[in-house]
Write a protein that holds these residues in place. Sequence first.
Motif, PDB file in Angstrom:
ATOM      1  N   VAL A   1       0.831  -1.202   0.000  1.00  0.00           N
ATOM      2  CA  VAL A   1       0.000   0.000   0.000  1.00  0.00           C
ATOM      3  C   VAL A   1       0.870   1.258   0.000  1.00  0.00           C
ATOM      4  CG1 VAL A   1      -1.860   1.230   1.198  1.00  0.00           C
ATOM      5  CG2 VAL A   1      -1.821  -1.270   1.200  1.00  0.00           C
ATOM      6  N   PHE A   2       1.988   1.193   0.693  1.00  0.00           N
ATOM      7  CA  PHE A   2       2.980   2.279   0.661  1.00  0.00           C
ATOM      8  C   PHE A   2       4.359   1.694   0.930  1.00  0.00           C
ATOM      9  CE2 PHE A   2       5.771   5.478   2.348  1.00  0.00           C
ATOM     10  CZ  PHE A   2       5.544   6.566   1.514  1.00  0.00           C
ATOM     11  N   PRO A   3       5.364   2.070   0.112  1.00  0.00           N
ATOM     12  CA  PRO A   3       5.280   2.941  -1.066  1.00  0.00           C
ATOM     13  C   PRO A   3       4.921   2.149  -2.317  1.00  0.00           C
ATOM     14  CG  PRO A   3       7.564   2.395  -0.616  1.00  0.00           C
ATOM     15  CD  PRO A   3       6.755   1.721   0.467  1.00  0.00           C
ATOM     16  N   ILE A   4       4.232   2.802  -3.248  1.00  0.00           N
ATOM     17  CA  ILE A   4       3.880   2.193  -4.524  1.00  0.00           C
ATOM     18  C   ILE A   4       4.567   2.987  -5.637  1.00  0.00           C
ATOM     19  CG2 ILE A   4       2.007   1.566  -6.096  1.00  0.00           C
ATOM     20  CD1 ILE A   4       0.133   1.470  -3.718  1.00  0.00           C
ATOM     21  N   LYS A   5       5.251   2.305  -6.501  1.00  0.00           N
ATOM     22  CA  LYS A   5       6.039   2.958  -7.541  1.00  0.00           C
ATOM     23  C   LYS A   5       5.185   3.843  -8.437  1.00  0.00           C
ATOM     24  CE  LYS A   5       9.262   1.936 -11.327  1.00  0.00           C
ATOM     25  NZ  LYS A   5       9.945   0.880 -12.106  1.00  0.00           N
ATOM     26  N   GLU A   6       3.998   3.379  -8.791  1.00  0.00           N
ATOM     27  CA  GLU A   6       3.174   4.077  -9.772  1.00  0.00           C
ATOM     28  C   GLU A   6       2.376   5.231  -9.175  1.00  0.00           C
ATOM     29  OE1 GLU A   6       2.943   0.828  -9.163  1.00  0.00           O
ATOM     30  OE2 GLU A   6       4.072  -0.031 -10.851  1.00  0.00           O
ATOM     31  N   ARG A   7       2.463   5.419  -7.864  1.00  0.00           N
ATOM     32  CA  ARG A   7       1.634   6.435  -7.232  1.00  0.00           C
ATOM     33  C   ARG A   7       2.481   7.414  -6.442  1.00  0.00           C
ATOM     34  NH1 ARG A   7      -3.706   4.993  -7.770  1.00  0.00           N
ATOM     35  NH2 ARG A   7      -4.012   2.826  -8.401  1.00  0.00           N
ATOM     36  N   LEU A   8       2.140   8.672  -6.535  1.00  0.00           N
ATOM     37  CA  LEU A   8       2.838   9.810  -5.938  1.00  0.00           C
ATOM     38  C   LEU A   8       4.153  10.077  -6.665  1.00  0.00           C
ATOM     39  CD1 LEU A   8       2.466   9.188  -2.082  1.00  0.00           C
ATOM     40  CD2 LEU A   8       0.866  10.324  -3.624  1.00  0.00           C
ATOM     41  N   LYS A   9       4.501  11.337  -6.742  1.00  0.00           N
ATOM     42  CA  LYS A   9       5.787  11.714  -7.299  1.00  0.00           C
ATOM     43  C   LYS A   9       6.884  11.383  -6.294  1.00  0.00           C
ATOM     44  CE  LYS A   9       4.282  15.167 -10.598  1.00  0.00           C
ATOM     45  NZ  LYS A   9       3.107  14.375 -10.880  1.00  0.00           N
ATOM     46  N   GLY A  10       8.098  11.173  -6.810  1.00  0.00           N
ATOM     47  CA  GLY A  10       9.190  10.729  -5.962  1.00  0.00           C
ATOM     48  C   GLY A  10       9.435  11.617  -4.769  1.00  0.00           C
ATOM     49  N   ILE A  11       9.420  12.936  -4.965  1.00  0.00           N
ATOM     50  CA  ILE A  11       9.709  13.856  -3.871  1.00  0.00           C
ATOM     51  C   ILE A  11       8.634  13.780  -2.793  1.00  0.00           C
ATOM     52  CG2 ILE A  11       8.566  15.814  -5.021  1.00  0.00           C
ATOM     53  CD1 ILE A  11      10.706  17.611  -3.723  1.00  0.00           C
ATOM     54  N   GLN A  12       7.371  13.581  -3.205  1.00  0.00           N
ATOM     55  CA  GLN A  12       6.292  13.487  -2.229  1.00  0.00           C
ATOM     56  C   GLN A  12       6.353  12.150  -1.472  1.00  0.00           C
ATOM     57  OE1 GLN A  12       4.176  14.612  -5.742  1.00  0.00           O
ATOM     58  NE2 GLN A  12       2.687  15.730  -4.511  1.00  0.00           N
ATOM     59  N   LYS A  13       6.694  11.095  -2.221  1.00  0.00           N
ATOM     60  CA  LYS A  13       6.835   9.786  -1.585  1.00  0.00           C
ATOM     61  C   LYS A  13       7.942   9.818  -0.529  1.00  0.00           C
ATOM     62  CE  LYS A  13       6.862   6.932  -4.836  1.00  0.00           C
ATOM     63  NZ  LYS A  13       6.556   5.997  -5.920  1.00  0.00           N
ATOM     64  N   ARG A  14       9.065  10.431  -0.883  1.00  0.00           N
ATOM     65  CA  ARG A  14      10.177  10.530   0.068  1.00  0.00           C
ATOM     66  C   ARG A  14       9.799  11.385   1.264  1.00  0.00           C
ATOM     67  NH1 ARG A  14      12.912  10.741  -4.897  1.00  0.00           N
ATOM     68  NH2 ARG A  14      12.962  13.033  -4.885  1.00  0.00           N
TER      69      ARG A  14
END
Length: 387
Positions: free
Chosen positions: A163-176
Amino acid sequence: MNRFTLTNFGPIAHCDVAFGDLTILVGEQASGKSLFLEMLKLAIDRDSVIETLDRYNYILGHNTNKILDLYLGDGMAGLWKEDTKVALDGELFMLKTLPKNADPNKVDESLFYVPAQRILSIDDGRARNFMEFNNSTPYVLRSFSESLRTFMQFGLGTGNNVVFPIKERLKGIQKRAFNSSIFHGAKAIMEERMGQRRMVLSVDGINIPFMAWSAGQKEFMPLLLAFYALTGPPSKIVKKEKYKYVVLEEPEMGLHPKAILSVIMQILELMSNGYKVIISTHSTVFLEFSWAFNMIKGDETRRVEALREIFSVPANSSMNKIIEAVYNKQVNTFYFGRDAQTGKVTALNISSLDAFDENPLVADWGGLSEFSSKVSDVVSKYSVDNE
């Protein structure tokens, strides 16, 4: 949707809000913000609400009180008085139109509503369905929970239960940003136990059940899933292209200011995608952003650079496209407060957030900065005396 007016409804005497691309509502507890937003949802998505209640076999008949009780919560219909008025962009919303059958051409929702009680939508890591709630539960929570349930079951499409993190969802900076401020390297995954799939947090080889997560992690997860649905790949479950408006009630709940900044970044993406976003909050972080945004937007040569610096966005980040798309958007802020004599709620436009304004509600940001200003004054006074 540009303006919504609610008059003589429950504790609300008169609240007239002109929406920007981002609209922030502030005010003390029980100041009518949620009621205002719930009625906005009903005015916009009347046909969808009626169709949903019909689909779950509620017998509505021509009883407007029954519909209001089912929508707002059992016993809440009495908030609507004979002189209540609801207007969306100047057009009156008539209560008597509620019992009519839903228009089949208008049953798609336009407003995606994330309620303040969203934590109740997840029962020990499993999203609850619409009918698991009793009739005292507001419609917006029941509907949100059902959307989460179907989205988690059919819309995530990860294939590996992450569910988190998912490669296809959210931009990299937001995921980080979410990882560093909320998850700290942990993974949220779906685990099957006793024939049901539930979310757990995988940390150092240990799967932590949902109820043992930190308060912030639990509060954030339904919000994260909403962000997935609205900004991720197209889904037949949550048709993001149908939505025009997004309501986020108290998105800061349980979160550190660093995490709140990460949430604001995600809100900027919603705005860049064309959604009008409405937030109710008790956090000064949103007001600080609103004040800074409106102060720097007039500097056409440096406003993009200023926003990048506020969010620590690198020059080569994909977030720059979002910043470039939102720097000229409109951000409005309204204060909901009770009159000292009548006890009734009115709304005041405090969008300037000018610390030198003669109106203390504007200068003190609807009361959110009042204590820090007082503390600063007291400390300055006694520091001078001690010297």
